[in-house]
Write a protein that holds these residues in place. Sequence first.
Motif, PDB file in Angstrom:
ATOM      1  N   TYR A 103       0.832  -1.205   0.000  1.00  0.00           N
ATOM      2  CA  TYR A 103       0.000   0.000   0.000  1.00  0.00           C
ATOM      3  C   TYR A 103       0.869   1.259   0.000  1.00  0.00           C
ATOM      4  O   TYR A 103       0.992   1.945   1.009  1.00  0.00           O
ATOM      5  CB  TYR A 103      -0.920   0.011   1.225  1.00  0.00           C
ATOM      6  CG  TYR A 103      -2.011  -1.042   1.217  1.00  0.00           C
ATOM      7  CD1 TYR A 103      -2.150  -1.937   0.174  1.00  0.00           C
ATOM      8  CD2 TYR A 103      -2.908  -1.131   2.279  1.00  0.00           C
ATOM      9  CE1 TYR A 103      -3.146  -2.901   0.195  1.00  0.00           C
ATOM     10  CE2 TYR A 103      -3.913  -2.086   2.295  1.00  0.00           C
ATOM     11  CZ  TYR A 103      -4.020  -2.966   1.247  1.00  0.00           C
ATOM     12  OH  TYR A 103      -5.019  -3.909   1.261  1.00  0.00           O
ATOM     13  N   GLY A 148     -13.576  -0.646   0.700  1.00  0.00           N
ATOM     14  CA  GLY A 148     -12.782  -1.133  -0.432  1.00  0.00           C
ATOM     15  C   GLY A 148     -12.411  -0.070  -1.438  1.00  0.00           C
ATOM     16  O   GLY A 148     -12.107  -0.370  -2.591  1.00  0.00           O
ATOM     17  N   LYS A 185      -9.043   3.739   1.346  1.00  0.00           N
ATOM     18  CA  LYS A 185      -8.738   4.607   2.497  1.00  0.00           C
ATOM     19  C   LYS A 185      -7.527   4.068   3.271  1.00  0.00           C
ATOM     20  O   LYS A 185      -6.586   4.800   3.556  1.00  0.00           O
ATOM     21  CB  LYS A 185      -9.949   4.691   3.445  1.00  0.00           C
ATOM     22  CG  LYS A 185     -11.192   5.234   2.780  1.00  0.00           C
ATOM     23  CD  LYS A 185     -12.349   5.349   3.742  1.00  0.00           C
ATOM     24  CE  LYS A 185     -12.838   4.032   4.311  1.00  0.00           C
ATOM     25  NZ  LYS A 185     -13.379   3.072   3.320  1.00  0.00           N
ATOM     26  N   THR A 186      -7.588   2.772   3.584  1.00  0.00           N
ATOM     27  CA  THR A 186      -6.476   2.185   4.335  1.00  0.00           C
ATOM     28  C   THR A 186      -5.196   2.256   3.501  1.00  0.00           C
ATOM     29  O   THR A 186      -4.116   2.551   4.016  1.00  0.00           O
ATOM     30  CB  THR A 186      -6.813   0.716   4.689  1.00  0.00           C
ATOM     31  OG1 THR A 186      -7.984   0.746   5.516  1.00  0.00           O
ATOM     32  CG2 THR A 186      -5.690   0.041   5.432  1.00  0.00           C
ATOM     33  N   VAL A 219     -12.982  -1.598  -5.142  1.00  0.00           N
ATOM     34  CA  VAL A 219     -11.679  -1.962  -5.704  1.00  0.00           C
ATOM     35  C   VAL A 219     -11.225  -3.330  -5.184  1.00  0.00           C
ATOM     36  O   VAL A 219     -10.586  -4.097  -5.892  1.00  0.00           O
ATOM     37  CB  VAL A 219     -10.626  -0.889  -5.382  1.00  0.00           C
ATOM     38  CG1 VAL A 219      -9.278  -1.252  -5.968  1.00  0.00           C
ATOM     39  CG2 VAL A 219     -11.071   0.463  -5.894  1.00  0.00           C
TER      40      VAL A 219
HETATM   41  P1  ADP Z   1     -10.832   0.729   2.381  1.00  0.00           P
HETATM   42  O1  ADP Z   1      -9.875   0.972   3.509  1.00  0.00           O
HETATM   43  O2  ADP Z   1     -11.368   2.001   1.783  1.00  0.00           O
HETATM   44  O3  ADP Z   1     -11.915  -0.235   2.722  1.00  0.00           O
HETATM   45  P2  ADP Z   1      -8.543  -0.468   1.122  1.00  0.00           P
HETATM   46  O4  ADP Z   1      -7.585   0.656   1.255  1.00  0.00           O
HETATM   47  O5  ADP Z   1      -8.376  -1.617   2.052  1.00  0.00           O
HETATM   48  O6  ADP Z   1     -10.028   0.065   1.186  1.00  0.00           O
HETATM   49  O7  ADP Z   1      -8.500  -0.972  -0.396  1.00  0.00           O
HETATM   50  C1  ADP Z   1      -8.998  -2.244  -0.804  1.00  0.00           C
HETATM   51  C2  ADP Z   1      -8.079  -2.820  -1.851  1.00  0.00           C
HETATM   52  O8  ADP Z   1      -8.199  -2.059  -3.027  1.00  0.00           O
HETATM   53  C3  ADP Z   1      -6.625  -2.793  -1.459  1.00  0.00           C
HETATM   54  O9  ADP Z   1      -5.984  -3.945  -1.954  1.00  0.00           O
HETATM   55  C4  ADP Z   1      -6.086  -1.564  -2.149  1.00  0.00           C
HETATM   56  O10 ADP Z   1      -4.724  -1.682  -2.471  1.00  0.00           O
HETATM   57  C5  ADP Z   1      -6.931  -1.521  -3.399  1.00  0.00           C
HETATM   58  N1  ADP Z   1      -7.177  -0.167  -3.883  1.00  0.00           N
HETATM   59  C6  ADP Z   1      -8.155   0.681  -3.521  1.00  0.00           C
HETATM   60  N2  ADP Z   1      -8.094   1.827  -4.205  1.00  0.00           N
HETATM   61  C7  ADP Z   1      -7.032   1.701  -5.024  1.00  0.00           C
HETATM   62  C8  ADP Z   1      -6.442   2.556  -5.992  1.00  0.00           C
HETATM   63  N3  ADP Z   1      -6.952   3.768  -6.263  1.00  0.00           N
HETATM   64  N4  ADP Z   1      -5.363   2.105  -6.658  1.00  0.00           N
HETATM   65  C9  ADP Z   1      -4.864   0.872  -6.423  1.00  0.00           C
HETATM   66  N5  ADP Z   1      -5.373   0.019  -5.531  1.00  0.00           N
HETATM   67  C10 ADP Z   1      -6.447   0.417  -4.834  1.00  0.00           C
END
Ligand code: ADP
Length: 525
Positions: free
Chosen positions: A191, A230, A233-234, A389
Amino acid sequence: MAFAAADEGQVQSRMQSDEQGNTSPFAPGLLGANPDLGPGLGADRCAGEETWKRAVAYTREKSPASFDQWFSGVQFDGLTDGVLSLRARDEFVRQWVEDYFLPTLSEQLRNETGLSIQVRWSIDGSLERPVADRPSTYPPVKPRPLSVRPAPVDAPAAPASAASPRSASAPATSTRLAVVPPHLEGLNAKYTFGHFVVGPSNQLAHAASMAAAGDGGRRHNPLFICGGTGLGKTHLVHAIAHRVREERPETRIVYISAEKFVNEFVQSLADQRMHDFRARFRDRCDLLLVDDIHFLAGKTQTQEEFFHAFNALHQASKQIVVTSDKYPQQLDKMEERLVSRFQWGLVADVQAPELETRVAIIRKKAQFEHIDVPDDVCLFVAQSVRSNVRELEGTLIRLAAKASLLNVPIEIGFARAEIAATGMTKPNEASVEDIQRVVCHHFKLRSTDLLSKDRHKSIAFARHVAMYLCKQRLKCSFPELGRAFGNRDHTTVISAVRKVEALRTSDPEVRAHLEALERKLGTVD
Ligand code: ADP
Ligand code: MG
């Protein structure tokens, strides 16, 4: 024209480490932009330009949508002896291009020239010969505050911590290499900013995260990143931590999920170790990253503790970044004083990515995982999985696993059959967020505007239109819609819907807007 001199150390050093650690210094007299070049050097310059053009063509082909958007803010000034001179319209464009395009570009250039490429940037607000002249559909936005109350003006602009821009505080490369940052539990190595695909749906959150990591641009404190599950954010929060660890390893970063914060708080109370707990979050912290803050809902004692930690850090001008699945004003069972603090800095949302961004995410993921995916399959997957995503990535990985199991290539027929079998393809079911997103895009607003208290005529009109479309298309009650639009009273929604209904028949301009929006919603993307 001002050289981004203070940043050059980092730019060079980063490129160098990318490019096998070549440490040769710049030779200023050899820069291609020099109009006084002698005949020999002039020939070099032409050759450099040709090489550059080929690398540009290659890079543009890989990401046609965003290439022109960003390179309309970049000028090529020369390529000589492995030194690539570029001029950026501003720091923001420079950063973006450096993060997203330079790895490919410089690899191409290195392949062609056999030289390790170093980049010399300058910043110039008025470019004469931008690389791309097509105006961008989505001009790069700089973070703008949505604060209900501005951050204290007398606070130091940038403490000697995560908050300082790289240029101001980063120590020399040799010093940086000497400091090994402590292990940070729970960080996903993948990440990073480099692995994050930027599009209109997450542009602001991404830019603000880079600024919070001290990469220049206006810093907002706190930075509140919100959006559905997804959507990255994280990923962004981890990327901030990675970047700060890389650039300023001495920074004391505390990264924690709100759930863990609650558990550790409860445990510290039980063990009578509150002193330690407080010191960790208040005194021994330069950068606080809290994931999924909505988890604090209803936990009043933990909220109180968090409130004090927040105040202590904010007063000391230490950067705070939190993520949430809701906007601050939509957080239920959260103390008002915390909600209001979350809005002091910048509220940046991530939305479901648009088709082009989804395609780019699949490409990036495939590249990273060394999966060979043809363009038509990328497009098909991106069209089939729209909202999340994580699901998008999961679909790609499943396809790859199945193809490898059956020992067949991933081609369109195979992808269609697999995706149909798993029932991934969804009908066009828009959600309130989809409608808000489409309306904001149409009226060139951000969705936070729709939820804000802003009564400016154009914002209020867009808000009413969005409410009307939601009522028309979704099975939502008026109170539900009120809550979805920044906790408004249901009578406000009723009157908005009536108003738009009346305007639809009496005002052709309104009718045209509605028809355009309905067309967009009909096809979701
Ligand atoms: P959230 O915290 O919003 O629920 P995550 O940060 O865990 O979402 O993201 C979920 C997955 O999607 C992860 O594997 C992340 O790397 C991927 N992801 C999300 N947005 C993007 C982006 N803009 N580019 C590349 N990968 C992304
Ligand atoms: Mg998350």
